[in-house]
Design an enzyme around this catalytic site. Structure first.
Site, PDB file in Angstrom:
ATOM      1  N   GLU A   1       0.839  -1.211   0.000  1.00  0.00           N
ATOM      2  CA  GLU A   1       0.000   0.000   0.000  1.00  0.00           C
ATOM      3  C   GLU A   1       0.863   1.246   0.000  1.00  0.00           C
ATOM      4  OE1 GLU A   1      -2.528   1.637  -0.383  1.00  0.00           O
ATOM      5  OE2 GLU A   1      -4.325   0.939   0.633  1.00  0.00           O
TER       6      GLU A   1
ATOM      7  N   ASP B   1      -4.068   5.102   6.431  1.00  0.00           N
ATOM      8  CA  ASP B   1      -4.611   6.308   7.045  1.00  0.00           C
ATOM      9  C   ASP B   1      -5.694   5.900   8.056  1.00  0.00           C
ATOM     10  OD1 ASP B   1      -5.028   9.084   7.335  1.00  0.00           O
ATOM     11  OD2 ASP B   1      -6.463   9.169   5.702  1.00  0.00           O
TER      12      ASP B   1
ATOM     13  N   LYS C   1       0.013   6.732   8.877  1.00  0.00           N
ATOM     14  CA  LYS C   1      -0.483   7.879   9.656  1.00  0.00           C
ATOM     15  C   LYS C   1      -1.298   7.329  10.820  1.00  0.00           C
ATOM     16  CE  LYS C   1      -2.059  10.761   6.021  1.00  0.00           C
ATOM     17  NZ  LYS C   1      -2.986  11.792   5.519  1.00  0.00           N
TER      18      LYS C   1
HETATM   19  P1  IMP Z   1      -7.645   4.737   4.439  1.00  0.00           P
HETATM   20  O1  IMP Z   1      -8.683   3.809   3.918  1.00  0.00           O
HETATM   21  O2  IMP Z   1      -8.210   5.926   5.134  1.00  0.00           O
HETATM   22  O3  IMP Z   1      -6.576   4.039   5.267  1.00  0.00           O
HETATM   23  O4  IMP Z   1      -6.966   5.408   3.176  1.00  0.00           O
HETATM   24  C1  IMP Z   1      -6.059   4.760   2.398  1.00  0.00           C
HETATM   25  C2  IMP Z   1      -5.953   5.436   1.055  1.00  0.00           C
HETATM   26  O5  IMP Z   1      -6.256   6.831   1.123  1.00  0.00           O
HETATM   27  C3  IMP Z   1      -4.534   5.385   0.559  1.00  0.00           C
HETATM   28  O6  IMP Z   1      -4.291   4.204  -0.166  1.00  0.00           O
HETATM   29  C4  IMP Z   1      -4.430   6.642  -0.285  1.00  0.00           C
HETATM   30  O7  IMP Z   1      -4.851   6.377  -1.612  1.00  0.00           O
HETATM   31  C5  IMP Z   1      -5.391   7.614   0.351  1.00  0.00           C
HETATM   32  N1  IMP Z   1      -4.685   8.577   1.244  1.00  0.00           N
HETATM   33  C6  IMP Z   1      -4.742   8.652   2.588  1.00  0.00           C
HETATM   34  N2  IMP Z   1      -3.978   9.637   3.065  1.00  0.00           N
HETATM   35  C7  IMP Z   1      -3.403  10.208   1.983  1.00  0.00           C
HETATM   36  C8  IMP Z   1      -2.467  11.291   1.825  1.00  0.00           C
HETATM   37  O8  IMP Z   1      -1.975  11.938   2.765  1.00  0.00           O
HETATM   38  N3  IMP Z   1      -2.109  11.569   0.540  1.00  0.00           N
HETATM   39  C9  IMP Z   1      -2.603  10.895  -0.535  1.00  0.00           C
HETATM   40  N4  IMP Z   1      -3.455   9.883  -0.430  1.00  0.00           N
HETATM   41  C10 IMP Z   1      -3.858   9.536   0.824  1.00  0.00           C
END
Ligand code: IMP
Ligand code: MG
Length: 179
Positions: free
Chosen positions: A98, A102, A130
């Site tokens: 990945e 986030d 993060k």
């Molecule tokens: P999650 O489902 O919130 O963990 O998000 C994961 C996805 O969100 C990642 O694979 C990224 O495509 C996008 N994403 C999350 N944070 C960022 C960031 O700071 N910059 C760019 N894409 C992000």
């Protein structure tokens, strides 16, 4: 530096050396095995290309397109498989690759989908983590860098499909997404 970038977090050189370290670690951990690396597109494509070349094992690769964002900077919580894997994963040792972990929504959902297909094992490798923003119980086995809560772009990471081609990882100016 790009005019929309506030600060460079990791230079090309720092990314290269950290990705090499991750490759060495995976090579050691999977000695004698043939892991299957699954890239979650599109964000991980550059990391995947560099990581696979840093692994000295008989690996195979496959790709999946998953979407959860649209054009925002916060996960919608709704995850959709837009392109599924080409190969069977039954009995395989999977390493999910990945770009960034986030909220954990995307991976939480993806892990469940993949577990149901009975692989031998699943580990998660993310370039960026993060942890402050996590809402789902997901931790990565391999983490490139742990970063604070900021929206970052470059080295495959986008905002609204832009900036993926920046060779470094930088913090996007909030004025770009607050427009
Ligand atoms: P999650 O489902 O919130 O963990 O998000 C994961 C996805 O969100 C990642 O694979 C990224 O495509 C996008 N994403 C999350 N944070 C960022 C960031 O700071 N910059 C760019 N894409 C992000
Ligand atoms: Mg994205």
């Amino acid at each position: 530096m790009h005019q929309d970038v506030e600060q460079i977090l990791y230079t090309e050189e720092q990314l290269r050396s950290r990705v090499k370290e991750l490759g060495c670690q995976i090579t050691a951990d999977y000695a004698g095995r043939r892991p299957m690396l699954i890239s979650v597109l599109r964000g991980s494509y550059i990391f995947m290309a560099d990581l696979t070349r840093a692994i000295n094992l008989d690996v195979t690769v496959d790709f999946m397109v998953v979407s959860s964002y649209g054009a925002g900077t916060v996960s919608s919580g709704q995850v959709e498989i837009k392109k599924d894997l080409s190969d069977s994963i039954e009995g395989r040792d999977l390493i999910i690759v990945e770009d960034i972990l986030d909220s954990g929504n995307t991976l939480y959902y993806l892990m469940k989908v993949l577990q149901a297909r009975k692989p031998a094992s699943i580990r998660l490798c993310t370039l960026m983590d993060k942890p402050e923003r996590r809402t789902k119980p997901i931790t990565a086995d391999y983490v490139g860098f742990t970063i604070p809560d900021a929206f970052i772009v470059g080295y495959g990471l986008d905002f609204d499909e832009r900036y993926r081609n920046l060779p470094y990882v930088g913090v996007l100016k909030p004025s770009v997404y607050e427009k």
